[in-house]
Design a protein around this motif. Structure first.
Motif, PDB file in Angstrom:
ATOM      1  N   PRO A  75       8.107  10.897   0.020  1.00 37.42           N
ATOM      2  CA  PRO A  75       6.893  10.218  -0.466  1.00 37.42           C
ATOM      3  C   PRO A  75       6.343   9.215   0.544  1.00 37.42           C
ATOM      4  CG  PRO A  75       8.523  10.342  -2.211  1.00 37.42           C
ATOM      5  CD  PRO A  75       9.216  10.778  -0.951  1.00 37.42           C
ATOM      6  N   GLY A  76       7.243   8.500   1.246  1.00 39.33           N
ATOM      7  CA  GLY A  76       6.783   7.559   2.259  1.00 39.33           C
ATOM      8  C   GLY A  76       6.121   8.261   3.418  1.00 39.33           C
ATOM      9  N   VAL A  99       0.842  -1.205   0.000  1.00 43.40           N
ATOM     10  CA  VAL A  99       0.000   0.000   0.000  1.00 43.40           C
ATOM     11  C   VAL A  99       0.872   1.247   0.000  1.00 43.40           C
ATOM     12  CG1 VAL A  99      -1.487   1.400   1.502  1.00 43.40           C
ATOM     13  CG2 VAL A  99      -2.105  -0.969   0.987  1.00 43.40           C
ATOM     14  N   LEU A 100       1.875   1.270   0.879  1.00 42.40           N
ATOM     15  CA  LEU A 100       2.749   2.432   0.951  1.00 42.40           C
ATOM     16  C   LEU A 100       3.520   2.608  -0.350  1.00 42.40           C
ATOM     17  CD1 LEU A 100       3.790   4.755   2.662  1.00 42.40           C
ATOM     18  CD2 LEU A 100       5.564   3.225   3.551  1.00 42.40           C
ATOM     19  N   ASP A 101       3.944   1.515  -0.952  1.00 42.41           N
ATOM     20  CA  ASP A 101       4.650   1.595  -2.223  1.00 42.41           C
ATOM     21  C   ASP A 101       3.755   2.223  -3.295  1.00 42.41           C
ATOM     22  OD1 ASP A 101       6.975   0.684  -4.020  1.00 42.41           O
ATOM     23  OD2 ASP A 101       5.232  -0.199  -5.006  1.00 42.41           O
ATOM     24  N   GLN A 155       3.962   6.202  -5.314  1.00 39.75           N
ATOM     25  CA  GLN A 155       3.955   6.447  -6.757  1.00 39.75           C
ATOM     26  C   GLN A 155       3.044   7.608  -7.139  1.00 39.75           C
ATOM     27  OE1 GLN A 155       3.469   1.842  -7.706  1.00 39.75           O
ATOM     28  NE2 GLN A 155       4.013   2.956  -9.556  1.00 39.75           N
ATOM     29  N   MET A 156       2.170   8.031  -6.229  1.00 37.24           N
ATOM     30  CA  MET A 156       1.186   9.053  -6.561  1.00 37.24           C
ATOM     31  C   MET A 156       1.820  10.445  -6.570  1.00 37.24           C
ATOM     32  SD  MET A 156      -1.911   9.776  -7.376  1.00 37.24           S
ATOM     33  CE  MET A 156      -2.528   8.089  -7.233  1.00 37.24           C
TER      34      MET A 156
END
Length: 421
Positions: free
Chosen positions: A230-231, A117-119, A123-124
């Motif tokens: 991003p994370g 999910v985090l990955d 990407q968003m």
């Protein structure tokens, strides 16, 4: 042995699985007597569709900690996931303790799903570019479906996600589901057009109701362990560190250049920031942009964030009136800002107003006493306190506005010049 065959519409059909599990538990059907299969109905991607699910009373009470695992286990790619969840409910129904081996298996599957999910969230793209954006991924369709609402919060501007077995579109108002795109389309404009053509199932299609969202439930330790912006942003969308998450539309994370050497820390998102999912885009943000440019700065090369990541307000008719965050809310949000600054490691931190200054310095601050000078920070970098641009908007007359705006620009110019020191 008679076997019950249960047909789910998709791998993300949590509402269907739950309804059938409740019925079968009520009828005391054993887990080994159930065959769970997935078969797409003919109208799965139709604009509208109806469905009838079995109704049965609940026979099971699930502890909150265990219930939190269910959506993440459900979207895992483990072939036995439906059976494992049913066995868990069956065990609880019979008032038996869940075996350690089963609990560990569920936790392991949930952990792996949350990593994926985090990955996907990483990407968003953010919403700085308001045009349609394309995200190409190889994640499983169930996991993508479980993130529809979270991804719309992460990026309120339009986007398309394409995967081998799923197309998901967010047009800024609703998300629509479709099958995977056929063929290898390299042009983004063509991908967007094709995706919008085949993603036609939305709120009017009941097959897509009741998808269980997979949340990350970050705590202070989890936040501090983040190693990328991003994370950090992907985790923050699920923040429940204080009560501000309830009335606010979404978490508003920082944005800008991840290699920025200067960051600006304000108080909290306002009405427009809350709606657009971006910091400093309302009236105060527009004034800030003008002043920064006049001072010789460039927003595209800076990082802009807030001490508190949710909009605090009171409703008044059709308006939402800003309320100052209190000390408890600033403290609750402090792990986000601390980790953000740790990852960025800026040379200069500009604190806009008393809330931003108090959050960075960890003490009470009077802006008039501490503005316009370099303040050594604990990490060896430079801090500078100035007013929040919203203060300039509240001044009563043009003369005072002009005078204070000039001082604000001077402060920003001082901060920018510190980068060369």
């Amino acid at each position: 042995m008679n076997r019950e065959t249960v047909v789910l519409s998709t791998t993300s059909d949590f509402s269907g699985w739950r309804a059938w599990a409740r019925k079968l538990l009520h009828e005391r059907v054993a887990a080994d007597s159930i065959r769970w299969i997935v078969k797409n109905p003919a109208d799965l991607y139709a604009p509208s569709a109806t469905r009838v699910l079995p109704a049965a009373p609940s026979t099971t009470s699930v502890p909150r900690s265990l219930a939190a695992l269910f959506p993440a286990v459900f979207v895992s790619e483990a072939p036995e996931r439906f059976r494992l969840l049913y066995i868990t409910l069956q065990t609880l129904r019979d008032n038996l303790p869940v075996p350690d081996e089963l609990a560990e298996r569920l936790t392991g599957l949930a952990t792996e799903s949350r990593k994926r999910v985090l990955d996907l969230r990483c990407q968003m793209p953010d919403a700085r570019n308001p045009d349609w954006q394309v995200v190409r991924t190889f994640h499983a369709s169930a996991l993508i479906d479980s993130q529809a609402a979270a991804l719309a919060d992460l990026r309120p501007a339009p986007w398309v996600i394409t995967a081998p077995e799923r197309t998901l579109c967010w047009n800024g108002q609703e998300y629509l589901f479709g099958p995977g795109l056929e063929g290898d389309i390299s042009n983004s404009s063509e991908v967007i057009a094709a995706a919008r053509n085949i993603a036609t199932a939305g709120a009017g299609n009941v097959w897509w109701h009741g998808i269980a969202p997979v949340r990350l439930h970050p705590d202070a330790t989890d936040i501090a362990s983040s190693s990328s912006l991003p994370g950090l942003r992907g985790k923050a969308i699920d923040c429940r560190m204080c009560d501000l998450c309830g009335p606010a539309t979404r978490t508003v994370s920082g944005e800008g250049n991840p290699a920025a050497r200067i960051i600006f820390v304000g108080e909290q998102p306002g009405d427009q920031e809350d709606l657009q999912g971006r910091p400093f885009v309302g009236p105060a943000g527009q004034l800030f942009d003008r002043a920064l440019k006049e001072a010789g700065g460039n927003r595209a090369q800076a990082w802009i964030t807030n001490a508190v990541k949710h909009f605090k307000f009171v409703p008044k008719g059709n308006r939402r009136i800003h309320q100052k965050p209190d000390a408890a809310e600033i403290t609750a949000c402090s792990p986000w800002l601390a980790t953000e600054r740790k990852i960025l490691a800026p040379k200069v931190t500009v604190m806009l107003g008393v809330t931003g200054a108090s959050a960075v310095l960890g003490r009470q601050v009077t802006v008039s006493r501490e503005r316009s000078r370099h303040i050594p920070l604990a990490d060896g970098s430079i801090g500078l306190v100035t007013v929040h641009p919203s203060y300039l908007l509240r001044l009563p007359d043009e003369e005072s506005k002009t005078r204070e705006y000039t001082k604000f620009v001077t402060d920003l110019r001082m901060a920018i010049s510190a980068l060369a020191g």
